[in-house]
Design an enzyme around this catalytic site. Structure first.
Site, PDB file in Angstrom:
ATOM      1  N   CYS A   2       0.688  -1.431  -0.200  1.00  0.00           N
ATOM      2  CA  CYS A   2      -0.253  -0.126  -0.126  1.00  0.00           C
ATOM      3  C   CYS A   2       0.716   0.776  -0.077  1.00  0.00           C
ATOM      4  CB  CYS A   2      -0.701  -0.516   1.192  1.00  0.00           C
ATOM      5  SG  CYS A   2      -1.555  -1.300   1.540  1.00  0.00           S
ATOM      6  N   ARG A  27       1.558   0.912  -5.750  1.00  0.00           N
ATOM      7  CA  ARG A  27       1.507   0.293  -5.445  1.00  0.00           C
ATOM      8  C   ARG A  27       0.640  -0.080  -5.009  1.00  0.00           C
ATOM      9  NH1 ARG A  27       6.578   2.521  -1.707  1.00  0.00           N
ATOM     10  NH2 ARG A  27       5.445   0.835   0.077  1.00  0.00           N
ATOM     11  N   TRP A  75      -3.411  -1.633  -1.284  1.00  0.00           N
ATOM     12  CA  TRP A  75      -3.649  -3.350  -2.243  1.00  0.00           C
ATOM     13  C   TRP A  75      -3.879  -4.511  -0.949  1.00  0.00           C
ATOM     14  CZ3 TRP A  75      -1.189  -8.094  -1.975  1.00  0.00           C
ATOM     15  CH2 TRP A  75      -1.041  -8.668  -2.932  1.00  0.00           C
ATOM     16  N   ASN A 101       1.249   0.767   6.364  1.00  0.00           N
ATOM     17  CA  ASN A 101       1.217   0.089   5.126  1.00  0.00           C
ATOM     18  C   ASN A 101       1.957  -1.517   5.830  1.00  0.00           C
ATOM     19  OD1 ASN A 101       2.435  -1.360   2.718  1.00  0.00           O
ATOM     20  ND2 ASN A 101       3.829  -0.005   2.766  1.00  0.00           N
ATOM     21  N   GLY A 102       1.289  -2.658   5.400  1.00  0.00           N
ATOM     22  CA  GLY A 102       2.151  -3.963   5.596  1.00  0.00           C
ATOM     23  C   GLY A 102       1.270  -4.740   6.373  1.00  0.00           C
ATOM     24  N   GLU A 481      12.267 -13.838 -18.261  1.00  0.00           N
ATOM     25  CA  GLU A 481      12.456 -12.284 -18.156  1.00  0.00           C
ATOM     26  C   GLU A 481      11.105 -12.468 -19.028  1.00  0.00           C
ATOM     27  OE1 GLU A 481      12.160 -10.670 -15.507  1.00  0.00           O
ATOM     28  OE2 GLU A 481      11.584  -8.663 -17.129  1.00  0.00           O
ATOM     29  N   GLU A 488       2.361 -10.350 -16.729  1.00  0.00           N
ATOM     30  CA  GLU A 488       2.034  -9.779 -16.122  1.00  0.00           C
ATOM     31  C   GLU A 488       1.148  -8.808 -16.659  1.00  0.00           C
ATOM     32  OE1 GLU A 488       4.857  -7.778 -13.834  1.00  0.00           O
ATOM     33  OE2 GLU A 488       6.428  -8.437 -15.292  1.00  0.00           O
ATOM     34  N   HIS A 504      11.400 -33.229 -23.716  1.00  0.00           N
ATOM     35  CA  HIS A 504      10.740 -34.201 -23.102  1.00  0.00           C
ATOM     36  C   HIS A 504       9.096 -33.882 -21.633  1.00  0.00           C
ATOM     37  CE1 HIS A 504      14.806 -34.788 -21.977  1.00  0.00           C
ATOM     38  NE2 HIS A 504      15.275 -33.876 -23.145  1.00  0.00           N
ATOM     39  N   LYS A 603       3.335  -2.731  -7.031  1.00  0.00           N
ATOM     40  CA  LYS A 603       4.788  -2.885  -7.080  1.00  0.00           C
ATOM     41  C   LYS A 603       5.488  -3.164  -6.246  1.00  0.00           C
ATOM     42  CE  LYS A 603       8.530  -0.723  -9.984  1.00  0.00           C
ATOM     43  NZ  LYS A 603       8.486  -1.767 -10.588  1.00  0.00           N
TER      44      LYS A 603
HETATM   45  C1  F6R Z   1       8.199  -7.846 -12.569  1.00  0.00           C
HETATM   46  C2  F6R Z   1       8.482  -7.576 -11.393  1.00  0.00           C
HETATM   47  C3  F6R Z   1       8.560  -8.742 -10.227  1.00  0.00           C
HETATM   48  C4  F6R Z   1       9.863  -7.837  -9.274  1.00  0.00           C
HETATM   49  C5  F6R Z   1       9.665  -8.549  -7.417  1.00  0.00           C
HETATM   50  C6  F6R Z   1      11.089  -8.126  -6.871  1.00  0.00           C
HETATM   51  O1  F6R Z   1       7.378  -7.164 -13.989  1.00  0.00           O
HETATM   52  O2  F6R Z   1       8.506  -6.414 -10.967  1.00  0.00           O
HETATM   53  O3  F6R Z   1       8.417  -9.547  -9.839  1.00  0.00           O
HETATM   54  O4  F6R Z   1      10.740  -8.028  -9.377  1.00  0.00           O
HETATM   55  O5  F6R Z   1       8.762  -8.491  -7.265  1.00  0.00           O
HETATM   56  O6  F6R Z   1      11.092  -6.454  -6.470  1.00  0.00           O
HETATM   57  P1  F6R Z   1      12.560  -6.003  -6.117  1.00  0.00           P
HETATM   58  O7  F6R Z   1      12.746  -5.894  -7.243  1.00  0.00           O
HETATM   59  O8  F6R Z   1      11.285  -4.806  -5.439  1.00  0.00           O
HETATM   60  O9  F6R Z   1      12.628  -6.775  -4.872  1.00  0.00           O
END
Ligand code: F6R
Length: 608
Positions: A2, A27, A75, A101-102, A481, A488, A504, A603
């Protein structure tokens, strides 16, 4: 997950809170709310959905007069995204409001205790226990109530608290969740992220775990958990306002993709001095490196995939075994880690809960920790023994792009640095690779420039139900990736496979018109992947190859091609991912997806 903000000063608080929440919307964006203090009364406005709804409801804040307030964008974790579950939450007596937040892990026991004592709960959230605890412990001194309340909580929390009896004050508390105080003149702020503060001030105080603060328009007093005042350093925020704004681009994601040449340059160029790599922030001695028998890289999501890409360069150059571990697994695996392990922790936000926990677990077992982090002053940056910042600037789109490529670039640089320190590379090879490393920003720029056909390709592929991303070795790391980016933001099911694994089992899924994205940028193994392309084509697949510009060998095989400039595979992942970011972006755009804020995602994953 959040975002929280707060203000105390002489201006109207609500517009400042709403502006801050807009910056923090990445966020969490399922509901939002503000509480503003006016004439010793708290006015609370909450909505389901985006900050835009809250702006509408409050007439851009005009309906909420007052110069002190707190705000939240959510969130959802505990309870559905509804108006009632949205923050701020109020005490039963209407004196206190809280944003959080948390996650409060012991909220069920606290809730039962509070219900037995006669407090009633409006929401299903874990947060509501906080505000009732404050009411219970308040005897005319908010500071004391905050200390007693905090002592009852288990979990992670960044809190903002206001009270009608102490109308100029805002209290903030931090435990395992980011919280930054913005220092102004005659007014002060707080937020869970500097992006919400940069429009107002460049001076910031980063709270550490267990600390709390009393903020008034004129004063900021930070306390340790026992309530004793402590001196905190004021840090300068270097991110500028423009870098946290879209700057004419339709989406932050596209802006951040295009920013990558600059971001990678900022990550590597200042660390190349007099033809050599100087990692002043992580000066590891040769003696220490000789004592290391393995390197473990840990992270989540794309950062984990950045680790997968870095592993190849690291093992090849340093000849040290490198394991890449998902932080959410490592933390519970009773890992075989000791003082001979160097742990590299990758994180854009520096606040990912699982990554922090894995790092702490490995530290406990004696490992030295090196963090590769973007956000300055974040928990991971502060907890690690050494921190190499990636200097990517604010990354606002939920799907990471420049966060990933700068992590990979810093890992490449670190691999080369260690190889030289340990005498595992000769001078000529070192100089050659350093030159390649320095040209990464240019190669990424060329990649951006040579792929103007991607929007048209997105029109061809956007109706797919699923996609396969295949590659070998360094190409496989990029496939991981690439598939995640596609999933996503476009919501198309995408799987990545080591191309050699297809036979396989997975090849059973290949049928007419199945899109297969084949990564072929590693010359040492390209022929093998080309055989896999032939195999999937024979079963009807539509192949989109990612390969070098002018790779004639690929022309008869692939249905379509996207390009990177020809380069040594060892450092190619940071470049090769770029056309896949663009492909995911344009496919998502064709499908009308909310690119910067994909559904169900946030995020910074500060909860487990
Ligand atoms: C995907 C993405 C997430 C972050 C993951 C780790 O596009 O952004 O998979 O890579 O949540 O986040 P950080 O790098 O902030 O630890």
């Amino acid at each position: 997950m959040c975002g929280i903000v707060g203000y105390t000063g002489t201006q109207e608080a609500a517009p400042i809170l709403l502006e801050g929440l807009k910056k923090l919307e990445y966020r969490g964006y399922d509901s939002a709310g503000i509480a503003v203090l006016n004439d010793n009364l708290l006015a609370v406005s909450k909505v389901t959905g985006r900050i835009a709804n809250l702006c509408e409801k409050t007439a851009d804040g005009k309906n909420c007069p007052g110069t002190v307030g707190i705000g939240h964008t959510r969130w959802a974790t505990h309870g559905a995204p509804t108006d009632t579950n949205a923050h701020p939450h109020m005490s039963n007596d209407g004196k206190f409001a809280v944003v959080h937040n948390g996650i409060i892990e012991n909220y069920i026991a606290l809730r039962e205790e509070l219900i037995q004592k006669g407090y009633h709960f409006d929401s299903e959230t874990d947060t509501e226990v906080i505000v009732h605890l404050i009411e219970m412990y308040y005897t005319g001194d908010l500071k004391k109530a905050v200390i007693r309340m905090s002592a009852r909580l288990c979990g992670s929390y960044a809190l903002g608290v206001v009270c009608t009896d102490e109308p100029e004050k805002v209290y903030v508390v931090r435990e395992a969740s980011p919280l930054i105080i913005g220092v102004g003149v005659g007014e002060n702020y707080f937020a869970s992220d500097v992006t919400a503060l940069v429009s107002y001030t460049r001076n910031a105080i980063y709270l550490d775990d267990g600390e709390f603060a009393e903020i008034t328009p004129e004063t900021i007093v930070v306390f340790n958990p026992a309530g004793h005042p402590i001196i905190k350093k004021i840090s300068r925020i270097t991110w500028d306002v423009q870098s946290a704004e879209k700057g004419g681009y339709e989406h932050f994601m596209l802006k951040e993709i295009v920013e990558q040449p600059r971001a990678i340059k900022a990550a590597i160029a200042p660390r190349i001095k007099n033809g050599d790599i100087a990692l002043d922030e992580a000066e590891l001695t040769t003696e220490y490196l000789e004592s290391v028998n393995k390197i473990v890289i840990t992270a989540c999501g794309s950062a984990y995939y950045a680790g997968c890409a870095g592993k190849y360069a690291m093992e090849k150059l340093c000849r040290i075994p490198v394991q890449v571990e998902l932080a959410s697994e490592l933390r519970y695996n009773d890992p075989l880690i000791d003082e001979h392990t160097l742990l590299i922790v990758l994180s854009q936000s520096g606040e990912t809960a699982d990554t922090i926990a894995a790092m702490k677990e490995c530290k406990k077992r004696g490992a030295k920790t090196l963090a590769v982090v973007n956000v300055v002053g974040s928990t991971i940056a502060n907890t690690a023994d050494y921190t190499l910042y990636t200097w990517a600037g604010p990354e606002i789109a939920v799907a990471t792009t420049k966060g990933y490529t700068t992590q990979v670039s810093v890992l490449y640089m670190f691999a080369l640095y260690v190889a030289k320190k340990m005498n595992r590379i000769d001078k000529e090879h070192y100089e050659k690779l350093l030159k390649i490393l320095s040209t990464l920003p240019k190669k990424v720029q060329e990649t951006l420039d040579m792929n103007s056909a991607i929007p048209a390709l997105a029109k061809k592929y956007h109706n797919a139900d699923s996609m396969f991303f295949i590659g070998r070795n360094t190409d496989y790391a990029v496939a991981l990736e690439g598939a995640l980016k596609m999933k996503e933001i476009s919501y198309i099911h995408a799987e990545s496979y080591a191309a050699g694994e297809l036979k396989h089992g997975t090849i059973a899924l290949i049928e007419d018109h199945q899109p297969v994205i084949a990564l072929c940028c590693n010359e040492s193994i390209m022929e093998k992947t080309m055989s896999n392309i032939v195999e999937v084509k024979a079963r009807g697949a539509e192949v989109l190859a990612v390969t070098f510009k002018d790779n004639q060998k690929m022309v008869p095989l692939a249905d379509d091609m996207i390009f990177i400039p020809k380069m040594d595979a060892i450092f190619a992942a940071a470049v090769e991912i770029v056309p896949l970011q663009l492909l995911a972006y344009y496919v998502a755009k064709e499908n009308g997806c909310d690119i910067d804020k994909p559904k169900n995602l946030a995020k910074s994953v500060t909860v487990e």
